[in-house]
Write an enzyme that holds these catalytic residues in place. Structure first.
Site, PDB file in Angstrom:
ATOM      1  N   PRO A   9       0.795  -1.221   0.000  1.00 13.70           N
ATOM      2  CA  PRO A   9       0.000   0.000   0.000  1.00 13.70           C
ATOM      3  C   PRO A   9       0.832   1.278   0.000  1.00 13.70           C
ATOM      4  O   PRO A   9       1.861   1.366   0.661  1.00 13.70           O
ATOM      5  CB  PRO A   9      -0.840  -0.104   1.272  1.00 13.70           C
ATOM      6  CG  PRO A   9      -0.172  -1.119   2.116  1.00 13.70           C
ATOM      7  CD  PRO A   9       0.552  -2.037   1.188  1.00 13.70           C
ATOM      8  N   ASN A  10       0.333   2.222  -0.766  1.00  8.96           N
ATOM      9  CA  ASN A  10       0.859   3.588  -0.886  1.00  8.96           C
ATOM     10  C   ASN A  10       2.170   3.690  -1.655  1.00  8.96           C
ATOM     11  O   ASN A  10       2.645   4.793  -1.909  1.00  8.96           O
ATOM     12  CB  ASN A  10       1.001   4.254   0.489  1.00  8.96           C
ATOM     13  CG  ASN A  10      -0.333   4.327   1.194  1.00  8.96           C
ATOM     14  OD1 ASN A  10      -1.316   4.750   0.605  1.00  8.96           O
ATOM     15  ND2 ASN A  10      -0.378   3.897   2.439  1.00  8.96           N
ATOM     16  N   ARG A  17       5.290  11.208  -2.548  1.00  8.18           N
ATOM     17  CA  ARG A  17       4.877  11.001  -1.167  1.00  8.18           C
ATOM     18  C   ARG A  17       6.064  11.146  -0.227  1.00  8.18           C
ATOM     19  O   ARG A  17       7.043  10.415  -0.344  1.00  8.18           O
ATOM     20  CB  ARG A  17       4.292   9.592  -1.038  1.00  8.18           C
ATOM     21  CG  ARG A  17       4.000   9.161   0.365  1.00  8.18           C
ATOM     22  CD  ARG A  17       3.611   7.683   0.395  1.00  8.18           C
ATOM     23  NE  ARG A  17       3.363   7.259   1.752  1.00  8.18           N
ATOM     24  CZ  ARG A  17       3.703   6.083   2.245  1.00  8.18           C
ATOM     25  NH1 ARG A  17       4.289   5.194   1.467  1.00  8.18           N
ATOM     26  NH2 ARG A  17       3.465   5.780   3.496  1.00  8.18           N
ATOM     27  N   TYR A  22      10.919   8.776   1.892  1.00  5.81           N
ATOM     28  CA  TYR A  22      10.955   7.722   0.885  1.00  5.81           C
ATOM     29  C   TYR A  22      11.764   8.071  -0.358  1.00  5.81           C
ATOM     30  O   TYR A  22      11.923   7.230  -1.239  1.00  5.81           O
ATOM     31  CB  TYR A  22       9.527   7.342   0.481  1.00  5.81           C
ATOM     32  CG  TYR A  22       8.713   6.857   1.652  1.00  5.81           C
ATOM     33  CD1 TYR A  22       8.976   5.633   2.250  1.00  5.81           C
ATOM     34  CD2 TYR A  22       7.700   7.644   2.191  1.00  5.81           C
ATOM     35  CE1 TYR A  22       8.251   5.192   3.341  1.00  5.81           C
ATOM     36  CE2 TYR A  22       6.960   7.211   3.284  1.00  5.81           C
ATOM     37  CZ  TYR A  22       7.238   5.988   3.854  1.00  5.81           C
ATOM     38  OH  TYR A  22       6.523   5.558   4.938  1.00  5.81           O
ATOM     39  N   ASN A  73       8.133  -5.498  -0.506  1.00  7.19           N
ATOM     40  CA  ASN A  73       7.982  -4.313   0.333  1.00  7.19           C
ATOM     41  C   ASN A  73       6.498  -4.248   0.636  1.00  7.19           C
ATOM     42  O   ASN A  73       5.710  -3.787  -0.186  1.00  7.19           O
ATOM     43  CB  ASN A  73       8.453  -3.043  -0.364  1.00  7.19           C
ATOM     44  CG  ASN A  73       8.350  -1.823   0.529  1.00  7.19           C
ATOM     45  OD1 ASN A  73       7.639  -1.834   1.531  1.00  7.19           O
ATOM     46  ND2 ASN A  73       9.057  -0.770   0.174  1.00  7.19           N
ATOM     47  N   ALA A  76       2.852  -0.722   4.939  1.00  9.12           N
ATOM     48  CA  ALA A  76       2.262  -0.775   6.278  1.00  9.12           C
ATOM     49  C   ALA A  76       1.782  -2.171   6.662  1.00  9.12           C
ATOM     50  O   ALA A  76       1.700  -2.482   7.853  1.00  9.12           O
ATOM     51  CB  ALA A  76       1.113   0.224   6.378  1.00  9.12           C
ATOM     52  N   ASP A  86       1.623 -15.768   6.887  1.00 10.43           N
ATOM     53  CA  ASP A  86       1.174 -17.144   6.664  1.00 10.43           C
ATOM     54  C   ASP A  86       1.289 -17.550   5.196  1.00 10.43           C
ATOM     55  O   ASP A  86       1.660 -18.681   4.888  1.00 10.43           O
ATOM     56  CB  ASP A  86      -0.266 -17.321   7.144  1.00 10.43           C
ATOM     57  CG  ASP A  86      -0.399 -17.336   8.659  1.00 10.43           C
ATOM     58  OD1 ASP A  86       0.638 -17.450   9.356  1.00 10.43           O
ATOM     59  OD2 ASP A  86      -1.543 -17.239   9.135  1.00 10.43           O
ATOM     60  N   GLU A  97      12.687  -9.182   2.393  1.00  8.37           N
ATOM     61  CA  GLU A  97      11.865  -8.035   2.799  1.00  8.37           C
ATOM     62  C   GLU A  97      12.660  -6.752   2.577  1.00  8.37           C
ATOM     63  O   GLU A  97      13.828  -6.672   2.966  1.00  8.37           O
ATOM     64  CB  GLU A  97      11.508  -8.190   4.277  1.00  8.37           C
ATOM     65  CG  GLU A  97      10.688  -7.061   4.843  1.00  8.37           C
ATOM     66  CD  GLU A  97      10.410  -7.222   6.338  1.00  8.37           C
ATOM     67  OE1 GLU A  97       9.825  -6.294   6.903  1.00  8.37           O
ATOM     68  OE2 GLU A  97      10.793  -8.254   6.944  1.00  8.37           O
ATOM     69  N   HIS A  99      12.558  -2.319   2.696  1.00  9.64           N
ATOM     70  CA  HIS A  99      11.935  -1.053   3.090  1.00  9.64           C
ATOM     71  C   HIS A  99      12.847   0.081   2.666  1.00  9.64           C
ATOM     72  O   HIS A  99      14.066   0.011   2.871  1.00  9.64           O
ATOM     73  CB  HIS A  99      11.703  -0.994   4.600  1.00  9.64           C
ATOM     74  CG  HIS A  99      10.787  -2.063   5.066  1.00  9.64           C
ATOM     75  ND1 HIS A  99       9.425  -1.989   4.895  1.00  9.64           N
ATOM     76  CD2 HIS A  99      11.044  -3.255   5.651  1.00  9.64           C
ATOM     77  CE1 HIS A  99       8.882  -3.100   5.370  1.00  9.64           C
ATOM     78  NE2 HIS A  99       9.834  -3.887   5.820  1.00  9.64           N
ATOM     79  N   SER A 101      12.836   3.168   3.879  1.00 14.69           N
ATOM     80  CA  SER A 101      13.310   3.862   5.085  1.00 14.69           C
ATOM     81  C   SER A 101      13.785   2.830   6.106  1.00 14.69           C
ATOM     82  O   SER A 101      13.478   1.640   6.000  1.00 14.69           O
ATOM     83  CB  SER A 101      12.185   4.710   5.683  1.00 14.69           C
ATOM     84  OG  SER A 101      11.144   3.879   6.189  1.00 14.69           O
ATOM     85  N   ARG A 106      12.275   4.624  13.084  1.00 16.05           N
ATOM     86  CA  ARG A 106      11.035   5.393  12.977  1.00 16.05           C
ATOM     87  C   ARG A 106      10.131   5.123  14.178  1.00 16.05           C
ATOM     88  O   ARG A 106      10.595   4.673  15.212  1.00 16.05           O
ATOM     89  CB  ARG A 106      10.359   5.070  11.650  1.00 16.05           C
ATOM     90  CG  ARG A 106      11.224   5.527  10.462  1.00 16.05           C
ATOM     91  CD  ARG A 106      10.569   5.322   9.143  1.00 16.05           C
ATOM     92  NE  ARG A 106       9.355   6.136   9.029  1.00 16.05           N
ATOM     93  CZ  ARG A 106       8.443   5.969   8.080  1.00 16.05           C
ATOM     94  NH1 ARG A 106       8.603   5.009   7.183  1.00 16.05           N
ATOM     95  NH2 ARG A 106       7.382   6.741   8.029  1.00 16.05           N
ATOM     96  N   ARG A 110       6.465   0.700  13.942  1.00 15.53           N
ATOM     97  CA  ARG A 110       7.091   0.215  12.711  1.00 15.53           C
ATOM     98  C   ARG A 110       8.242  -0.756  12.983  1.00 15.53           C
ATOM     99  O   ARG A 110       8.769  -1.367  12.058  1.00 15.53           O
ATOM    100  CB  ARG A 110       7.609   1.384  11.872  1.00 15.53           C
ATOM    101  CG  ARG A 110       6.519   2.281  11.343  1.00 15.53           C
ATOM    102  CD  ARG A 110       7.074   3.293  10.368  1.00 15.53           C
ATOM    103  NE  ARG A 110       6.156   4.367  10.107  1.00 15.53           N
ATOM    104  CZ  ARG A 110       5.176   4.338   9.210  1.00 15.53           C
ATOM    105  NH1 ARG A 110       4.995   3.265   8.477  1.00 15.53           N
ATOM    106  NH2 ARG A 110       4.385   5.380   9.047  1.00 15.53           N
TER     107      ARG A 110
END
Length: 146
Positions: A9-10, A17, A22, A73, A76, A86, A97, A99, A101, A106, A110
Protein backbone atom coordinates in the site's frame (compact mmCIF):
# COMPACT_ATOMS: atom_id res chain seq x y z
CA UNK A 1 13.98 -18.09 -13.81
CA UNK A 2 11.67 -15.44 -12.44
CA UNK A 3 11.67 -13.23 -9.36
CA UNK A 4 8.43 -11.62 -8.21
CA UNK A 5 8.67 -8.04 -6.94
CA UNK A 6 5.69 -7.13 -4.75
CA UNK A 7 4.99 -3.64 -3.41
CA UNK A 8 2.20 -2.91 -0.97
CA UNK A 9 0.00 0.00 0.00
CA UNK A 10 0.86 3.59 -0.89
CA UNK A 11 4.02 2.64 -2.76
CA UNK A 12 2.29 3.68 -5.97
CA UNK A 13 2.73 7.24 -4.62
CA UNK A 14 6.53 7.06 -4.51
CA UNK A 15 8.20 10.11 -5.98
CA UNK A 16 5.48 12.39 -4.66
CA UNK A 17 4.88 11.00 -1.17
CA UNK A 18 6.98 12.20 1.79
CA UNK A 19 10.18 12.57 -0.22
CA UNK A 20 12.12 13.26 2.97
CA UNK A 21 11.30 9.71 4.12
CA UNK A 22 10.96 7.72 0.88
CA UNK A 23 13.05 9.70 -1.61
CA UNK A 24 12.11 11.05 -5.01
CA UNK A 25 12.36 7.87 -7.08
CA UNK A 26 9.05 6.67 -8.50
CA UNK A 27 7.82 3.10 -8.26
CA UNK A 28 8.10 2.76 -12.05
CA UNK A 29 11.75 3.80 -11.83
CA UNK A 30 12.38 1.32 -9.01
CA UNK A 31 10.71 -1.47 -10.95
CA UNK A 32 12.76 -0.71 -14.07
CA UNK A 33 16.12 -0.54 -12.30
CA UNK A 34 15.31 -3.70 -10.34
CA UNK A 35 14.25 -5.49 -13.54
CA UNK A 36 17.50 -4.50 -15.27
CA UNK A 37 19.54 -5.63 -12.27
CA UNK A 38 17.75 -8.99 -12.13
CA UNK A 39 18.29 -9.46 -15.88
CA UNK A 40 22.00 -8.82 -15.43
CA UNK A 41 21.97 -11.90 -13.18
CA UNK A 42 19.96 -13.98 -15.66
CA UNK A 43 16.57 -13.58 -13.97
CA UNK A 44 13.30 -12.19 -15.25
CA UNK A 45 11.41 -9.87 -12.91
CA UNK A 46 7.64 -9.59 -12.68
CA UNK A 47 6.32 -6.73 -10.58
CA UNK A 48 3.01 -5.93 -8.93
CA UNK A 49 1.87 -3.16 -6.62
CA UNK A 50 -1.42 -3.22 -4.78
CA UNK A 51 -3.11 -1.32 -2.00
CA UNK A 52 -5.20 -4.42 -1.28
CA UNK A 53 -3.95 -7.16 0.99
CA UNK A 54 -5.90 -9.92 -0.79
CA UNK A 55 -4.29 -9.07 -4.14
CA UNK A 56 -0.84 -9.41 -2.53
CA UNK A 57 -1.88 -12.72 -0.94
CA UNK A 58 -3.07 -14.07 -4.30
CA UNK A 59 0.20 -12.98 -5.93
CA UNK A 60 2.22 -14.80 -3.27
CA UNK A 61 0.12 -17.94 -3.76
CA UNK A 62 0.50 -17.75 -7.55
CA UNK A 63 4.26 -17.26 -7.22
CA UNK A 64 4.62 -20.84 -6.01
CA UNK A 65 4.02 -21.90 -9.65
CA UNK A 66 5.70 -19.01 -11.46
CA UNK A 67 8.67 -17.67 -9.48
CA UNK A 68 11.84 -18.83 -7.77
CA UNK A 69 11.67 -16.13 -5.08
CA UNK A 70 10.01 -12.92 -3.95
CA UNK A 71 11.17 -9.43 -3.09
CA UNK A 72 8.52 -7.85 -0.90
CA UNK A 73 7.98 -4.31 0.33
CA UNK A 74 4.71 -4.85 2.16
CA UNK A 75 4.50 -1.21 3.24
CA UNK A 76 2.26 -0.78 6.28
CA UNK A 77 1.09 -4.40 5.98
CA UNK A 78 4.56 -5.30 7.29
CA UNK A 79 3.42 -4.31 10.76
CA UNK A 80 -0.10 -5.73 10.68
CA UNK A 81 -0.50 -8.71 8.37
CA UNK A 82 -0.39 -12.17 9.83
CA UNK A 83 -2.07 -13.22 6.57
CA UNK A 84 0.98 -12.18 4.50
CA UNK A 85 3.27 -13.97 6.96
CA UNK A 86 1.17 -17.14 6.66
CA UNK A 87 1.09 -16.93 2.85
CA UNK A 88 4.88 -16.66 2.71
CA UNK A 89 5.23 -19.65 5.01
CA UNK A 90 2.74 -21.62 2.94
CA UNK A 91 4.40 -21.20 -0.46
CA UNK A 92 7.88 -22.01 0.84
CA UNK A 93 9.63 -19.58 -1.51
CA UNK A 94 12.58 -17.48 -0.39
CA UNK A 95 11.52 -13.90 0.37
CA UNK A 96 13.64 -10.81 0.91
CA UNK A 97 11.87 -8.04 2.80
CA UNK A 98 12.68 -4.49 1.65
CA UNK A 99 11.93 -1.05 3.09
CA UNK A 100 13.05 2.27 1.65
CA UNK A 101 13.31 3.86 5.08
CA UNK A 102 14.94 2.43 8.18
CA UNK A 103 11.82 1.16 9.93
CA UNK A 104 13.82 0.59 13.13
CA UNK A 105 14.66 4.31 13.38
CA UNK A 106 11.04 5.39 12.98
CA UNK A 107 7.92 5.19 15.13
CA UNK A 108 7.88 2.25 17.58
CA UNK A 109 4.94 0.55 15.85
CA UNK A 110 7.09 0.22 12.71
CA UNK A 111 9.77 -1.79 14.56
CA UNK A 112 7.66 -4.98 14.48
CA UNK A 113 7.64 -6.89 11.20
CA UNK A 114 5.39 -9.88 10.67
CA UNK A 115 7.35 -10.61 7.50
CA UNK A 116 10.84 -10.82 9.04
CA UNK A 117 10.35 -14.18 10.82
CA UNK A 118 9.53 -15.91 7.53
CA UNK A 119 11.94 -13.99 5.26
CA UNK A 120 15.54 -14.77 4.34
CA UNK A 121 16.38 -11.31 5.60
CA UNK A 122 15.41 -7.68 5.74
CA UNK A 123 16.96 -4.72 3.93
CA UNK A 124 15.91 -1.35 5.31
CA UNK A 125 17.06 2.23 5.10
CA UNK A 126 18.98 2.26 1.82
CA UNK A 127 16.25 3.85 -0.30
CA UNK A 128 15.74 2.47 -3.79
CA UNK A 129 19.20 0.86 -3.64
CA UNK A 130 17.66 -1.64 -1.21
CA UNK A 131 15.80 -3.30 -4.07
CA UNK A 132 19.07 -3.97 -5.89
CA UNK A 133 20.58 -5.35 -2.70
CA UNK A 134 17.53 -7.61 -2.40
CA UNK A 135 18.10 -8.95 -5.92
CA UNK A 136 21.72 -9.69 -5.03
CA UNK A 137 20.74 -11.47 -1.82
CA UNK A 138 18.03 -13.52 -3.49
CA UNK A 139 20.20 -14.48 -6.47
CA UNK A 140 23.00 -15.51 -4.12
CA UNK A 141 20.58 -17.63 -2.10
CA UNK A 142 19.08 -19.23 -5.20
CA UNK A 143 22.56 -19.97 -6.52
CA UNK A 144 23.33 -21.87 -3.33
CA UNK A 145 26.08 -19.44 -2.35
CA UNK A 146 24.48 -18.19 0.85
Amino acid sequence: MTILLLNGPNLNLLGTRQKEVYGGTTLAEIEEMTREHAQSHGFELNSLQSNHEGVLLDAIHDAKQSARGIILNAGAFTHTSVALMDAISSVELPVVEVHLSNIHAREPFRHKSYIAPVALGQIAGFGSQGYLLAVDALVQHLSGMS
